[in-house]
Design a protein around this motif. Structure first.
Motif, short mmCIF file in Angstrom:
data_model
loop_
_atom_site.label_atom_id
_atom_site.label_comp_id
_atom_site.label_asym_id
_atom_site.label_seq_id
_atom_site.Cartn_x
_atom_site.Cartn_y
_atom_site.Cartn_z
N GLU A 166 0.83 -1.20 0.00
CA GLU A 166 0.00 0.00 0.00
C GLU A 166 0.86 1.26 0.00
N VAL A 171 -3.56 1.89 -2.38
CA VAL A 171 -4.62 1.04 -1.82
C VAL A 171 -5.16 0.06 -2.85
N ARG A 174 -2.87 -2.89 -3.29
CA ARG A 174 -2.94 -3.71 -2.07
C ARG A 174 -4.21 -4.57 -2.09
#
Length: 183
Positions: A166, A171, A174
């Motif tokens: 991340e 994000v 991830r």
């Protein structure tokens, strides 16, 4: 493409090393593994043997977005005793990049002077009984203190690696990697 160095010392924790390397590769991060000496076959803490790609002497001439240290003993002790590793960690932070360590390896960050005044965690007993100057010890699985990320141990290795993804890739990447793991 993000570039990461994972120094591998004899006696490192295999679950941490392999989890970090594997998840970063799944996120399409350029991962370089380096042995501390000419023996690129690393016998981990429980006897699993993994092979580093290059020797640290070759690796330290490069710059990295992240240098991440797996823990385990005596691996973390060998990392802490290597002046090249300590210098590389300091240089990486000075250049505005990330360093990270899990389990017993936060002691290496402490020895490099990189935990002073920060929040950090480690395997129980590694830092909580002997913290860095003005360091605040945490029992959280992963502690992000800006340019320094620490984690607790083998059981937190996946959370640690996902957090590093991340930080490096965002994000969405991830979540993509985590989703494919069916957690």
């Amino acid at each position: 493409m993000a570039r990461v160095l994972v120094p591998l010392a004899q006696g490192c924790e295999e679950l941490e090393a392999v989890t970090i390397i594997d998840l970063l590769v799944r996120a399409k991060v350029d991962v370089v593994t380096a042995s501390l000496d000419a023996n690129r076959l690393i016998c981990c803490s429980r006897g699993v043997v993994i092979q580093a790609q290059i020797e640290l002497e070759q690796a330290i001439t490069q710059n990295y977005d992240l240098v991440v240290l797996p823990g385990g003993l005596p691996g973390a002790d060998f990392l802490a005793e290597d002046s090249r590793v300590l210098s590389l960690l300091r240089r990486t932070v000075e250049q505005g990049h990330l360093v990270a360590a899990i389990c017993a390896a936060p002691k290496v960050l402490k020895k490099a002077g990189l935990l002073d005044g920060l929040d950090a965690t480690s395997y129980p007993g590694v830092l909580d009984q002997s913290p860095a100057k003005d360091m605040r010890y945490s029992n959280q699985a992963v502690v992000d203190a800006g340019s320094v990320v620490t984690s607790r141990g083998p059981g937190t290795a996946m959370d640690f690696a996902l957090h590093l993804i991340e930080r490096l890739k965002g994000v969405a990447v991830r979540q993509q990697v985590e989703s494919a793991l069916v957690r």
